[in-house]
Design an enzyme around this catalytic site. Structure first.
Site, mmCIF file in Angstrom:
data_model
loop_
_atom_site.group_PDB
_atom_site.id
_atom_site.type_symbol
_atom_site.label_atom_id
_atom_site.label_comp_id
_atom_site.label_asym_id
_atom_site.label_seq_id
_atom_site.Cartn_x
_atom_site.Cartn_y
_atom_site.Cartn_z
ATOM 1 N N CYS A 77 56.358 -74.368 53.530
ATOM 2 C CA CYS A 77 55.242 -73.544 53.057
ATOM 3 C C CYS A 77 55.473 -72.069 53.333
ATOM 4 O O CYS A 77 54.724 -71.216 52.856
ATOM 5 C CB CYS A 77 53.944 -74.006 53.706
ATOM 6 S SG CYS A 77 53.663 -75.761 53.425
ATOM 7 N N HIS A 125 46.906 -74.921 47.353
ATOM 8 C CA HIS A 125 48.107 -74.545 48.090
ATOM 9 C C HIS A 125 49.334 -75.223 47.504
ATOM 10 O O HIS A 125 49.808 -76.223 48.022
ATOM 11 C CB HIS A 125 47.906 -74.909 49.572
ATOM 12 C CG HIS A 125 49.124 -74.806 50.410
ATOM 13 N ND1 HIS A 125 50.013 -73.749 50.321
ATOM 14 C CD2 HIS A 125 49.618 -75.614 51.387
ATOM 15 C CE1 HIS A 125 50.996 -73.940 51.188
ATOM 16 N NE2 HIS A 125 50.785 -75.068 51.842
ATOM 17 N N CYS A 182 51.789 -70.996 58.322
ATOM 18 C CA CYS A 182 52.418 -72.103 59.037
ATOM 19 C C CYS A 182 53.191 -72.956 58.040
ATOM 20 O O CYS A 182 52.870 -72.958 56.855
ATOM 21 C CB CYS A 182 51.360 -72.946 59.735
ATOM 22 S SG CYS A 182 50.105 -73.567 58.601
#
Lengths: 312, 427
Positions: B91, B382, B413
């Protein structure tokens, strides 16, 4: 292991097939039982070329990153046929089918490369009384030339009869602390807490999903074709509700989970406490204790311990 | 830090983020990345121009997409002589891509670049089972027909079952949500606090859409003109009705409402030297100041999977001589509402500061009104590698609106126990 040079040596040309040995052990023979004598000879094979293809498959099944250096458990796999050969021999005092692998210790003296040719040997030692039967050790050794690179001690328990003359007071037996809490379950050890009071958390840090065919997969790469690992039907025939995972797979999988934290040379000790039924999801946790690593394979919720071990 | 010259954020472009199986259900990563890139090219008049490089990535990637970004460039309006490469840090991919190109620009190796990422949870790769894959490879490597037949003969029925990507950490077998549920419990993050943060994210992002904030940051695609997962009417009360999906039993707090949904989308940022932007009369939103990446040992259970930003930020602040309170805006990626809250809690915690960070005092609290002001991942969705580009472009614009010198902190994160953080400053 005893390294006196005057012991008898039974030299083998090739690694024995474990299936053949198991069949051989089933031939009825009069065995000495707990009061019998362990064979004093050492079974040996020299200048063995390690099978790189089989090692690749072994690494995949156990979860190791494939490296040129081999884990200690692989060297156990290589010496295991020698152990079985000795235990299946007609002069071995206890019946192979009744022996349960309850603990294992190994020392990798230095990193061993898959390309190194090995001299492997195995011998039996220390037939002794245990709270719920008779225990003995199968000692293994791997050398490169004259250099000892790996040593192992596999402890087996034959439930039932103890050597005659052994003290009735179980508490005074040397192995008393390791006696099963549950007489029906030779894997279960009493005194767990004192021996493994660790910093390992209650809740597993990792979950492993083990497929029903894992026993067959591991049998394929290790050669250990003990029927309790192969099919539910054959496992039932030996008193297990389902197929059970090989203890040495569980051990190997634990070392694989610690890869990167293992030193080049190390000592690994495990106790096999409860069989892992297949398929199942089990938990894994570990903690650093000083210089050592303590680890545990448990039930999913962490309440039951299947395997407890340390790497030093 | 002495540096040759500034790397600046000129602007960004993304497509509205879709829900998994939603508007982009049959759309590939390359389609989405091309849409975002062509939109960016149109917005900044780059058609037919050669840009220094394009760096982007995807977390879930088909093997055919081995050169995803270069292939995207070749299919875009950019000059085909524009170099490109793929980059991946879970990510953190999008932000890491921006860091990478900004560093090259600061060093003078390139003058301009486009960076970001794309991900599709809908069009995820499905692999053949391991047994079948190895048999096919053996057949492919075979030199004789007999060897080939032997390879095919080794295929067993069980080998034919496909392997879908698992949303779990390979070394722990736990999903990201299960990991974070443990961290949230450890830090005592309440259900209410998580639902409040989630509701605020939706409300803030809905307001930003209404105010036209995204008008020059988003290009509509496939009839989608707004983020598909956005729920302007949600409320703390509505969110409170949802059942926990991560963690078990008593004390489970993480629901589908306060966790980010699986999404599809792409986002890119245009980064350049000040001179390059000036020559083209392009606006400059913010300067890329510095960045830091940290990683934690979550495998042993020593630290939570998503806690690495809590370590990266103090390192970055120390290097820049800044305090946590020296920022006008904070963008903390909402992987889960509880990720944001545990990160903030760690920065306020004395024990964490002393034992984990080796600091005399905790970083302290932040002014929560400066956090995720225009919403974040809970509202937008996301698409893993796209999140960094979305945040960098939005933050650069917000800082520019606030005026020169305003400073923003980004914290993202990532799987594998990593955290990517960066500082931007309006010029």
């Amino acid at each position: 292991m005893a390294s006196e040079e005057d012991v008898d040596v039974e030299l083998l040309d090739t690694l024995p097939g474990i299936g053949v040995e198991i069949a051989r052990a089933l031939v009825p023979t009069r065995r000495g039982g707990p009061d019998g004598q362990l064979p004093t000879r050492r079974v040996m094979i020299t200048d063995l070329e390690q099978d790189a293809e089989r090692f690749t498959a072994y690494s995949r099944v156990c979860g190791f990153t494939l490296r040129d250096s081999v884990p200690a458990t692989w060297l156990h796999v290589l010496t295991f046929p020698l152990q079985v050969h000795l235990m299946a021999a007609p002069d071995f005092p206890l019946a192979l089918a009744g022996l349960v692998h309850v603990s294992n210790e190994m020392r990798l003296h230095r990193p061993v490369d898959i390309g190194e040719r090995l001299t492997l040997s195995s011998s039996a030692a220390d037939l002794r009384a245990h709270r719920s039967g008779t225990q003995l050790d199968l000692l293994g050794e791997a050398r490169v030339g004259d250099e000892v690179v790996w040593t192992g001690r596999s402890t087996y328990l034959a439930r039932g009869k103890r050597p005659s003359g052994s003290p009735e007071d179980a508490g005074s037996l040397s192995a008393g602390a390791e006696a099963p809490a549950d007489p029906q379950n030779p894997y279960e050890k009493a005194g767990e807490a004192s021996k493994t009071a660790t910093k390992i958390g209650e809740v597993p840090t990792a979950l492993w999903r083990l497929p029903g065919g894992l026993g067959r997969e591991y049998a394929g790469v290790s050669g250990d074709v003990n029927p309790i690992h192969l099919t539910p039907l054959t496992a039932k025939a030996f008193g297990f509700p389902r197929t059970i995972a090989h203890g040495m797979w569980t051990h190997a999988r634990a070392l694989a989970a610690l890869e990167g934290r293992l030193p080049g040379a190390y000592e690994a000790s495990v106790e096999f406490r409860k069989p892992v039924l297949l398929p199942s999801t089990v938990g894994f946790s570990f903690a650093r204790e000083g210089e050592d690593l303590a680890f545990r394979v448990t039930s999913r919720d962490g309440s039951k311990v299947h395997l407890a071990g340390t790497v030093a | 830090m002495a540096q040759a010259r500034n790397a600046v954020i000129v602007g960004g472009n993304r497509i509205p983020f879709g829900k998994a199986g939603g508007a982009y259900a049959s759309v590939s990563n390359q389609d989405m990345l091309t849409a975002a890139l062509d939109g960016l090219v149109a917005r900044f008049g780059l058609a037919g121009q050669r840009v220094g490089e394009v760096a982007a990535g995807a977390v879930l990637k088909h093997s055919r997409d081995f050169n995803l970004t270069r292939e995207t460039v070749l299919g875009s309006a950019l000059d085909p002589t524009t170099p490109a490469y793929d980059l991946q840090q879970a990510c953190g991919t999008g932000l890491e891509a921006v860091i990478q190109v900004a560093n090259k620009i600061q060093l003078g190796q390139i003058d301009s670049a486009i960076a970001g990422g794309v991900d599709s949870a809908s069009d995820a790769p499905i692999a053949v089972g391991e047994g079948l894959r190895r048999a096919l490879l053996r057949a492919n490597h075979a030199k004789t027909t007999a060897q080939r037949i032997q390879a095919f003969a080794s295929i067993r029925p069980g080998d034919l079952a496909p392997e879908t990507p698992r949303n779990s950490e390979p070394r722990t077998g736990l999903s990201m949500g299960e990991h974070q549920a443990r961290t949230a419990k450890e830090w005592g993050i309440s259900r209410e606090a998580q639902d409040e943060l989630a509701a605020a994210s939706h409300h803030n992002m809905a307001r930003a859409w209404d105010e036209g904030f995204f008008d020059d940051l988003v290009t509509p695609f496939r009839k989608l003109s707004k983020d598909q997962g956005l729920r302007p009417e949600t409320s703390v009360e509505k969110l409170a009705k949802l059942s926990p999906v991560f963690g078990k039993g008593e004390g489970a707090t993480m629901t589908a409402g306060n966790s980010t949904p699986l999404s599809d989308g792409a986002a890119l940022v245009l980064v350049s030297s000040e001179e390059w932007a000036a020559e083209r009369n392009l606006p400059v939103l913010a300067r890329f100041v510095d960045a830091e990446v940290a990683a934690v040992d979550y495998v042993s259970g020593d630290e939570g999977l998503l806690m690495a930003p809590a370590y990266a930020v103090p390192r970055l602040l120390a290097r820049q001589g800044l305090s946590l309170q020296d920022f006008d805006l904070y963008e903390i990626h909402e992987a889960f509402a509880s990720t944001v809250l545990t990160t903030l809690a760690a920065w306020e915690d004395e024990e964490f500061a002393a034992e984990r960070l080796g600091l005399d005092a905790p970083l302290g609290a932040i002014d929560r009104s400066r956090l995720n002001v225009n919403g974040s991942s809970l509202a937008a969705g996301h698409p893993f590698a796209a999140t960094g580009g979305r945040i960098v472009a939005s933050l650069a614009k917000m800082l520019s609106d606030k005026g020169p010198g305003s400073r923003g902190l980004i914290s993202i994160c990532a799987a594998g126990g990593q955290g990517v953080v960066a500082i931007l400053e309006a010029v």
